[in-house]
Design a protein around this motif. Sequence first.
Motif, PDB file in Angstrom:
ATOM      1  N   ASN A 182      37.610  32.530  35.035  1.00 14.37           N
ATOM      2  CA  ASN A 182      38.456  33.588  35.607  1.00 14.37           C
ATOM      3  C   ASN A 182      38.812  33.287  37.059  1.00 14.37           C
ATOM      4  OD1 ASN A 182      36.121  35.391  33.822  1.00 14.37           O
ATOM      5  ND2 ASN A 182      38.271  35.517  33.212  1.00 14.37           N
ATOM      6  N   ARG A 211      33.011  41.279  34.513  1.00 19.43           N
ATOM      7  CA  ARG A 211      33.027  39.898  34.978  1.00 19.43           C
ATOM      8  C   ARG A 211      31.662  39.546  35.569  1.00 19.43           C
ATOM      9  NH1 ARG A 211      36.965  40.027  32.374  1.00 19.43           N
ATOM     10  NH2 ARG A 211      39.100  39.373  32.877  1.00 19.43           N
ATOM     11  N   HIS A 250      42.274  40.774  37.844  1.00 12.97           N
ATOM     12  CA  HIS A 250      42.717  40.993  36.462  1.00 12.97           C
ATOM     13  C   HIS A 250      43.558  42.264  36.346  1.00 12.97           C
ATOM     14  CE1 HIS A 250      42.632  41.422  32.111  1.00 12.97           C
ATOM     15  NE2 HIS A 250      42.086  42.616  32.245  1.00 12.97           N
TER      16      HIS A 250
END
Length: 277
Positions: free
Chosen positions: A62, A185, A200
């Motif tokens: 990510n 996360r 995000h």
Amino acid sequence: MIQEKGKPIVSKKIIKILGDDLVEHTDDIAVEEPLQISISVLNLDSPLTNKNISITMRTPGNDQDLAIGFLFTEGIIQDSNQIKRVALDENSINVQLINSENIDLGKLERHFYTSSSCGVCGKASIDAIKTICRLPPSLADFKIEKNLIKSFPGILQQEQNIFNNTGGIHAAALFNVQGKLITMREDVGRHNALDKIIGHVLTQDLLPLDQHLLFLSGRASFELIQKAAMAGIHFIMAVGAPSSLAVEMALEHDITLIGFLNETRYNIYTGSKRIKI
């Protein structure tokens, strides 16, 4: 040591001491690697200007969300429409911006060096890290059942794949006001885990997060409260303790702040009005 590029976990042969016995064992370890974040901006003097913004120690994965979230919570960008493209090359990521004529590169001269333990190391002063929140103010006038709050640690533990394998990782999780997990996360850095979430939701055009709850697996530091405030979050829960500056920041931004949260208890430091007691 076995490691695949971009993977969040490595396997290493270790020796375990169990009583008087020595046992050879293969252990999983959370990866920590540097990520250099840079931006490319349009400039009147030259077609494109590159600027290194930060080196952060993070767990791979990510990375695009991490870079975008970092740029937003530092006040460098305001929305995803400013992003033209994101280029990742192993441990370096570049965000090319459009509509960036108003970005003052001089203000970015302050040294950003973030580590996995403290996201504000190297910044000149407290004034330099009090980023101005550009989202419109919100009342966030919801109320949460007091016993629902105690269920969040168990929910997060079930979702923490890297933590369950390694034990050496932080997590940030976003819930809606009904208690449903929206996204989570993990990262060796507390601040990175939160930036990954904010990056995000920014790309999904979900800001502000004024109808959401943030859960942190560690302590509640000033920097995490500041980042949450930038995203419009008004409800923060942490497994650990808050700092005094975190409590002050929560009061300043009308944030409900909970610490020492587990399945049986928690402390309310600010914003009890949002909890049905």
